[in-house]
Design a protein around this motif. Structure first.
Motif, short mmCIF file in Angstrom:
data_model
loop_
_atom_site.label_atom_id
_atom_site.label_comp_id
_atom_site.label_asym_id
_atom_site.label_seq_id
_atom_site.Cartn_x
_atom_site.Cartn_y
_atom_site.Cartn_z
N ARG A 61 93.25 -64.91 1.74
CA ARG A 61 93.59 -64.44 0.63
C ARG A 61 92.40 -64.02 -0.29
O ARG A 61 92.33 -62.80 -0.75
N ASP A 62 91.51 -64.91 -0.22
CA ASP A 62 90.22 -64.77 -1.31
C ASP A 62 89.07 -64.01 -0.57
O ASP A 62 88.12 -63.23 -1.07
N TYR A 63 88.83 -64.12 1.02
CA TYR A 63 87.87 -63.62 1.68
C TYR A 63 88.02 -62.74 2.59
O TYR A 63 87.19 -62.00 3.29
N GLY A 64 89.26 -62.43 3.12
CA GLY A 64 89.68 -61.62 4.14
C GLY A 64 89.85 -62.35 5.41
O GLY A 64 89.11 -63.29 5.73
N GLU A 65 90.50 -61.78 6.31
CA GLU A 65 90.67 -62.41 7.83
C GLU A 65 89.43 -62.37 8.56
O GLU A 65 89.26 -63.18 9.47
N GLU A 66 88.58 -61.32 8.52
CA GLU A 66 87.44 -61.39 9.23
C GLU A 66 86.59 -62.47 9.23
O GLU A 66 85.79 -63.15 9.99
N ALA A 67 86.22 -62.62 7.65
CA ALA A 67 85.27 -63.55 7.09
C ALA A 67 85.79 -64.87 7.35
O ALA A 67 84.81 -65.91 7.82
N VAL A 68 87.18 -65.33 7.30
CA VAL A 68 87.67 -66.86 7.49
C VAL A 68 87.56 -66.81 9.15
O VAL A 68 87.26 -67.83 9.70
N ALA A 69 87.98 -65.86 10.00
CA ALA A 69 87.77 -65.87 11.53
C ALA A 69 86.30 -66.38 11.84
O ALA A 69 86.30 -67.50 12.46
N LYS A 70 85.16 -65.85 11.18
CA LYS A 70 84.16 -66.24 11.40
C LYS A 70 83.86 -67.57 11.04
O LYS A 70 83.11 -68.28 11.68
N LEU A 71 84.32 -67.90 10.16
CA LEU A 71 83.72 -69.38 9.44
C LEU A 71 84.67 -70.23 10.29
O LEU A 71 83.96 -71.46 10.82
N ILE A 72 85.94 -70.11 10.80
CA ILE A 72 86.65 -70.71 11.67
C ILE A 72 86.11 -71.16 12.96
O ILE A 72 85.86 -72.23 13.63
N GLY A 73 85.37 -70.08 13.46
CA GLY A 73 84.51 -70.15 14.76
C GLY A 73 83.45 -70.86 14.66
O GLY A 73 83.11 -71.43 15.82
N ASN A 74 82.78 -71.25 13.61
CA ASN A 74 81.70 -72.14 13.40
C ASN A 74 82.40 -73.53 13.57
O ASN A 74 81.43 -74.58 13.50
N ILE A 75 83.35 -73.91 12.97
CA ILE A 75 83.71 -75.31 13.02
C ILE A 75 83.88 -76.32 14.09
O ILE A 75 83.32 -77.32 14.01
N PRO A 76 83.95 -75.71 15.36
CA PRO A 76 83.69 -76.63 16.54
C PRO A 76 82.38 -77.41 16.61
O PRO A 76 82.28 -78.52 16.60
N ASP A 77 81.52 -76.51 16.46
CA ASP A 77 79.89 -77.07 16.35
C ASP A 77 79.73 -77.94 15.21
O ASP A 77 79.06 -78.94 15.50
N ARG A 78 80.39 -77.84 14.12
CA ARG A 78 80.29 -78.53 12.81
C ARG A 78 81.01 -79.95 13.05
O ARG A 78 80.27 -80.92 12.70
N ILE A 79 82.00 -79.94 13.99
CA ILE A 79 82.76 -80.92 14.31
C ILE A 79 81.90 -81.63 15.30
O ILE A 79 81.38 -83.10 14.94
N SER A 80 81.21 -81.11 16.23
CA SER A 80 80.30 -81.83 17.08
C SER A 80 79.13 -82.52 16.45
O SER A 80 78.62 -83.54 16.82
N ASN A 81 78.77 -81.68 15.32
CA ASN A 81 77.58 -82.46 14.65
C ASN A 81 77.89 -83.57 13.77
O ASN A 81 76.81 -83.94 12.96
N GLY A 82 79.07 -83.89 13.64
CA GLY A 82 79.45 -85.01 12.77
C GLY A 82 79.85 -84.53 11.33
O GLY A 82 80.02 -85.53 10.53
N GLU A 83 79.79 -83.31 11.08
CA GLU A 83 80.06 -83.05 9.77
C GLU A 83 81.46 -83.50 8.94
O GLU A 83 81.62 -83.50 7.81
N TYR A 84 82.42 -83.85 9.75
CA TYR A 84 83.61 -84.09 9.41
C TYR A 84 84.04 -85.70 9.67
O TYR A 84 84.99 -85.96 9.67
#
Length: 91
Positions: A61-84
């Motif tokens: 709602r705040d940033y649009g579908e494309e921006a969020v899809a890009k953000l979500i696409g980075n999550i697997p690497d962030r999980i693997s790097n231990g950020e969560y």
């Protein structure tokens, strides 16, 4: 007496302390709500799915579908790097 759950945050690239503090407070609110729902017997997997849906829908709602899809696409690497990983030991 209520005990607040504290979540660690990686420092944001901008290093804005106020933003960091606001995110910490927001996580404390979410932890309180999570703990209350857990106490009421709500399944933690259902809580996680509901939290993810609410978060993603708000971001779209705040940033649009494309921006969020890009953000979500980075999550697997962030999980693997231990950020969560909350109980991660940093050496």
């Amino acid at each position: 007496m209520s005990t607040r759950t504290l979540f660690p945050f990686c420092a944001s690239p901008s290093g804005l302390e106020a933003e960091q503090e606001e995110r910490q407070i927001a996580l404390e609110y979410l932890a309180d709500a999570w703990n209350a729902a857990d106490t009421d017997g709500i399944d933690t997997e259902a809580l996680a799915h509901a939290a993810l849906f609410a978060a993603i829908a708000t971001l779209v709602r705040d940033y649009g579908e494309e921006a969020v899809a890009k953000l979500i696409g980075n999550i697997p690497d962030r999980i693997s790097n231990g950020e969560y990983t909350l109980d991660r030991v940093v050496q």
